[in-house]
Write a protein that holds these residues in place. Structure first.
Motif, mmCIF file in Angstrom:
data_model
loop_
_atom_site.group_PDB
_atom_site.id
_atom_site.type_symbol
_atom_site.label_atom_id
_atom_site.label_comp_id
_atom_site.label_asym_id
_atom_site.label_seq_id
_atom_site.Cartn_x
_atom_site.Cartn_y
_atom_site.Cartn_z
ATOM 1 N N SER A 29 0.832 -1.202 0.000
ATOM 2 C CA SER A 29 0.000 0.000 0.000
ATOM 3 C C SER A 29 0.866 1.251 0.000
ATOM 4 C CB SER A 29 -0.915 0.012 1.225
ATOM 5 O OG SER A 29 -0.160 0.185 2.401
ATOM 6 N N ALA A 30 0.358 2.299 -0.586
ATOM 7 C CA ALA A 30 1.090 3.557 -0.656
ATOM 8 C C ALA A 30 1.326 4.134 0.728
ATOM 9 C CB ALA A 30 0.328 4.556 -1.518
ATOM 10 N N ASP A 31 0.327 4.020 1.595
ATOM 11 C CA ASP A 31 0.465 4.559 2.946
ATOM 12 C C ASP A 31 1.553 3.826 3.722
ATOM 13 O OD1 ASP A 31 -1.535 6.371 2.442
ATOM 14 O OD2 ASP A 31 -3.122 5.150 3.357
ATOM 15 N N GLU A 32 1.566 2.496 3.592
ATOM 16 C CA GLU A 32 2.585 1.715 4.296
ATOM 17 C C GLU A 32 3.970 2.056 3.775
ATOM 18 O OE1 GLU A 32 3.633 -2.966 5.348
ATOM 19 O OE2 GLU A 32 2.150 -2.477 3.803
ATOM 20 N N ALA A 33 4.103 2.171 2.459
ATOM 21 C CA ALA A 33 5.399 2.500 1.865
ATOM 22 C C ALA A 33 5.877 3.872 2.324
ATOM 23 C CB ALA A 33 5.290 2.447 0.347
ATOM 24 N N ALA A 34 4.959 4.855 2.355
ATOM 25 C CA ALA A 34 5.329 6.201 2.796
ATOM 26 C C ALA A 34 5.750 6.206 4.250
ATOM 27 C CB ALA A 34 4.157 7.151 2.575
ATOM 28 N N SER A 35 5.061 5.409 5.067
ATOM 29 C CA SER A 35 5.388 5.357 6.494
ATOM 30 C C SER A 35 6.754 4.734 6.736
ATOM 31 C CB SER A 35 4.308 4.571 7.239
ATOM 32 O OG SER A 35 4.646 4.413 8.597
ATOM 33 N N VAL A 36 7.008 3.588 6.078
ATOM 34 C CA VAL A 36 8.289 2.904 6.271
ATOM 35 C C VAL A 36 9.439 3.739 5.703
ATOM 36 C CG1 VAL A 36 9.622 0.832 5.736
ATOM 37 C CG2 VAL A 36 7.184 0.641 6.251
ATOM 38 N N ALA A 37 9.194 4.386 4.564
ATOM 39 C CA ALA A 37 10.237 5.213 3.947
ATOM 40 C C ALA A 37 10.418 6.551 4.655
ATOM 41 C CB ALA A 37 9.905 5.451 2.479
ATOM 42 N N GLU A 38 9.506 6.873 5.584
ATOM 43 C CA GLU A 38 9.558 8.122 6.338
ATOM 44 C C GLU A 38 9.570 9.334 5.403
ATOM 45 O OE1 GLU A 38 12.896 7.845 8.937
ATOM 46 O OE2 GLU A 38 11.898 6.453 10.323
ATOM 47 N N LEU A 39 8.631 9.324 4.456
ATOM 48 C CA LEU A 39 8.525 10.441 3.521
ATOM 49 C C LEU A 39 7.873 11.643 4.186
ATOM 50 C CD1 LEU A 39 7.275 8.528 0.337
ATOM 51 C CD2 LEU A 39 9.621 9.198 0.907
ATOM 52 N N PRO A 40 8.171 12.825 3.718
ATOM 53 C CA PRO A 40 7.504 14.029 4.246
ATOM 54 C C PRO A 40 5.996 13.936 4.026
ATOM 55 C CG PRO A 40 9.413 14.622 2.913
ATOM 56 C CD PRO A 40 9.177 13.160 2.696
ATOM 57 N N THR A 41 5.238 14.607 4.856
ATOM 58 C CA THR A 41 3.781 14.530 4.772
ATOM 59 C C THR A 41 3.252 15.060 3.435
ATOM 60 O OG1 THR A 41 3.661 16.669 5.901
ATOM 61 C CG2 THR A 41 3.469 14.686 7.256
ATOM 62 N N ARG A 42 3.959 15.996 2.841
ATOM 63 C CA ARG A 42 3.498 16.550 1.561
ATOM 64 C C ARG A 42 3.802 15.636 0.381
ATOM 65 N NH1 ARG A 42 8.098 19.502 2.813
ATOM 66 N NH2 ARG A 42 9.803 19.355 1.267
ATOM 67 N N ALA A 43 4.697 14.653 0.597
ATOM 68 C CA ALA A 43 5.087 13.769 -0.494
ATOM 69 C C ALA A 43 3.969 12.779 -0.799
ATOM 70 C CB ALA A 43 6.365 13.030 -0.142
ATOM 71 N N GLU A 44 3.841 12.438 -2.065
ATOM 72 C CA GLU A 44 2.825 11.485 -2.497
ATOM 73 C C GLU A 44 3.515 10.320 -3.214
ATOM 74 O OE1 GLU A 44 -1.041 11.224 -5.503
ATOM 75 O OE2 GLU A 44 -0.060 13.149 -5.089
ATOM 76 N N VAL A 45 3.172 9.132 -2.790
ATOM 77 C CA VAL A 45 3.756 7.942 -3.410
ATOM 78 C C VAL A 45 3.111 7.740 -4.775
ATOM 79 C CG1 VAL A 45 4.050 5.443 -3.247
ATOM 80 C CG2 VAL A 45 4.251 6.866 -1.193
ATOM 81 N N THR A 46 3.939 7.710 -5.803
ATOM 82 C CA THR A 46 3.416 7.529 -7.162
ATOM 83 C C THR A 46 3.483 6.079 -7.622
ATOM 84 O OG1 THR A 46 5.597 8.108 -8.064
ATOM 85 C CG2 THR A 46 3.990 9.886 -7.800
ATOM 86 N N SER A 47 4.451 5.320 -7.078
ATOM 87 C CA SER A 47 4.541 3.903 -7.442
ATOM 88 C C SER A 47 5.391 3.149 -6.433
ATOM 89 C CB SER A 47 5.136 3.736 -8.854
ATOM 90 O OG SER A 47 6.493 4.145 -8.868
ATOM 91 N N THR A 48 5.140 1.862 -6.352
ATOM 92 C CA THR A 48 5.958 0.977 -5.506
ATOM 93 C C THR A 48 6.294 -0.267 -6.323
ATOM 94 O OG1 THR A 48 3.992 -0.124 -4.574
ATOM 95 C CG2 THR A 48 4.905 1.740 -3.345
ATOM 96 N N GLN A 49 7.499 -0.764 -6.124
ATOM 97 C CA GLN A 49 7.932 -1.963 -6.832
ATOM 98 C C GLN A 49 8.547 -2.923 -5.829
ATOM 99 O OE1 GLN A 49 10.663 -1.244 -10.037
ATOM 100 N NE2 GLN A 49 10.849 -3.417 -10.582
ATOM 101 N N THR A 50 8.038 -4.137 -5.813
ATOM 102 C CA THR A 50 8.523 -5.148 -4.868
ATOM 103 C C THR A 50 9.494 -6.088 -5.557
ATOM 104 O OG1 THR A 50 6.417 -5.086 -3.687
ATOM 105 C CG2 THR A 50 7.848 -6.976 -3.271
#
Length: 223
Positions: free
Chosen positions: A112-133
């Protein structure tokens, strides 16, 4: 070959097999923790897209401690016996399950984008555009979990040694009683067979050491 010898041989083989699987499992978990599990691409709308690679030690943070736990289990199995060995097997099985959960999720689930953003510790304004496993590190971790589970099963089925103390460790009174009883039994058997007092020299000395008369047929009056 006696049953005790067979039991020891089986136990030694089980120990060797469990050591191999524990070490292989630990190596797989440690190796997967050093590999990239998830690649996250994000954008904050102000600049170029940002790419963040999440290692196994970050995405599946428990992988390194679990690998160390398997290594510790190798040493522990040489120190524990009996029921403690069964407890160790259960603990190793729990480690296997804990290692398998994130691996199965990465292989068969969606990140999930939210999980990826949380683990990556992205800034709150950042938006996850894609994830690759990456499948390889997750598969490697799953192999490690399976190896740990096999080791747990081997430990669980490992025969426990039955340590029987030699008579030399018995209490002195117990040894005397046993020697006297053995001498009386041999003497009575000799009389019944018409052999008189044809006792073995060892029986005689055992009886004398026990403070008994081997030729005495008077029944004992134990208190």
């Amino acid at each position: 070959m006696t049953s005790e010898t067979q039991r020891r041989g089986t136990g030694a083989r089980a120990t060797a097999v469990s050591v191999v699987f524990l070490l292989v499992g630990a190596a797989c978990l440690w190796g997967s923790s050093r590999m990239t599990w998830v690649t996250v691409t994000s954008s904050d709308g102000l600049g170029e897209a940002r790419t963040t690679e999440l290692l196994g030690s970050t995405w599946a943070a428990a992988s390194t401690p679990l690998a160390l736990a398997l290594v510790a289990a190798v040493a522990a199995q040489f120190a524990v016996k009996g029921w403690a060995s069964r407890v160790l097997a259960v603990l190793v099985a729990l480690v296997a399950v804990a290692a398998a959960v994130p691996a199965v999720g990465a292989l068969f689930g969606d990140v999930s984008a939210d999980e990826a953003a949380s683990v990556a510790e992205l800034p709150t304004r950042a938006e996850v555009t894609s994830t690759q496993t990456s499948l390889l590190p997750a598969a490697l971790a799953l192999i490690g979990a399976v190896c740990a589970l096999v080791a747990a099963i081997v430990l669980l089925r490992k025969p426990t040694s039955r340590k029987v103390l030699s008579s030399k460790y018995d209490a002195p009174a117990a040894r005397r009683d046993e020697a006297a009883e053995r001498a009386r039994t041999a003497s009575e058997r000799a009389d019944a067979n018409g052999e008189g007092d044809d006792l073995t020299e060892r029986m005689l000395w055992d009886a004398l050491d026990a403070g008994e008369d081997p030729t005495d047929r008077t029944p004992r009056n134990d208190h």
